[in-house]
Design a protein around this motif. Structure first.
Motif, short mmCIF file in Angstrom:
data_model
loop_
_atom_site.label_atom_id
_atom_site.label_comp_id
_atom_site.label_asym_id
_atom_site.label_seq_id
_atom_site.Cartn_x
_atom_site.Cartn_y
_atom_site.Cartn_z
N THR A 40 0.82 -1.22 0.00
CA THR A 40 0.00 0.00 0.00
C THR A 40 0.85 1.26 0.00
OG1 THR A 40 -0.15 0.05 2.41
CG2 THR A 40 -1.90 -1.11 1.22
N SER A 42 2.16 2.65 2.52
CA SER A 42 1.63 3.48 3.60
C SER A 42 1.83 2.78 4.94
CB SER A 42 0.14 3.72 3.38
OG SER A 42 -0.42 4.43 4.44
N ARG A 180 -4.87 1.82 -0.77
CA ARG A 180 -4.14 3.04 -1.15
C ARG A 180 -5.08 4.24 -1.25
NH1 ARG A 180 -0.07 0.91 -5.92
NH2 ARG A 180 1.33 -0.22 -4.53
N THR A 185 -0.53 7.34 0.57
CA THR A 185 0.85 6.93 0.57
C THR A 185 1.63 7.89 1.43
OG1 THR A 185 1.33 8.24 -1.38
CG2 THR A 185 0.71 5.96 -1.76
#
Length: 190
Positions: A40, A42, A180, A185
């Motif tokens: 992702t 993140s 996402r 992000t």
């Protein structure tokens, strides 16, 4: 912060883990969390993040590169800390009282959720259960030296974690894209 616990894995499975499975579970949880973060791009959960902006003249506002930005920690403009009364964060945008011009601006901010979202928790526990299933079926979790491979929508990543070689099934692309879009992000090109 890890995305699930041994209790979450047992709850999803519906039965308790054996002593041997519980011993492998921590490494699997760490690997599943790392895989979700990598896919992702993140952290998802709260973390302090930094981004840099170079050479702007007359800047009045700028978008923070995370939809989950919650607070500004500090801003340095050309090496000097900015006065907190000269800026504010609102709906993912950083606003300045007056226009600013600079060669380099560094913004530190808090972003992410304070709790692991349910969908991320379930995904992590599912990946751990799949890893345990592989371990039970084959006695190992890695297929060798390959770190990752991708063919069209399909990808596989292999993680080395402590003394345990861990391979995870890929996360389907539509789930990665959903994560996402919801959690953003941690970086952006500015």
């Amino acid at each position: 912060m890890l995305f699930c616990t041994i209790d979450d894995v047992e709850t999803l499975r519906g039965t308790s883990l054996s002593v041997e499975e519980a011993a492998q579970c921590t490494a699997l949880i760490e690997a599943a969390t790392a895989l979700i973060r990598a896919e992702t791009k993140s952290y998802i959960t709260e973390s302090e993040q930094v981004f840099n902006v170079h050479s702007r003249i007359g800047l009045k506002s700028i978008r923070i590169p995370s939809p989950l930005a919650r607070a500004i920690v500090a801003i340095e403009i050309d090496g000097e800390v900015a006065d907190p009364t000269t800026y504010w964060l609102e709906n993912g945008m950083l606003f300045f009282v007056d226009t600013v011009s600079f060669t380099r601006m560094t913004v530190s901010f808090l972003a992410g959720t304070t709790r692991v979202p349910t969908v991320v928790n379930l995904l992590c526990a599912s990946l751990v259960l799949e890893g345990l299933s592989q371990l039970t079926a084959t006695g190992k979790l890695s297929t060798g030296n390959i770190q990752s491979e991708r063919i069209d929508d399909y990808s596989v990543s292999y993680f080395q974690n402590a003394a345990v070689a861990v391979s995870m099934l890929s996360i389907p692309r539509h789930i990665v894209e959903m994560l996402r879009s919801n959690y953003g992000t941690n970086y952006a090109a500015i």
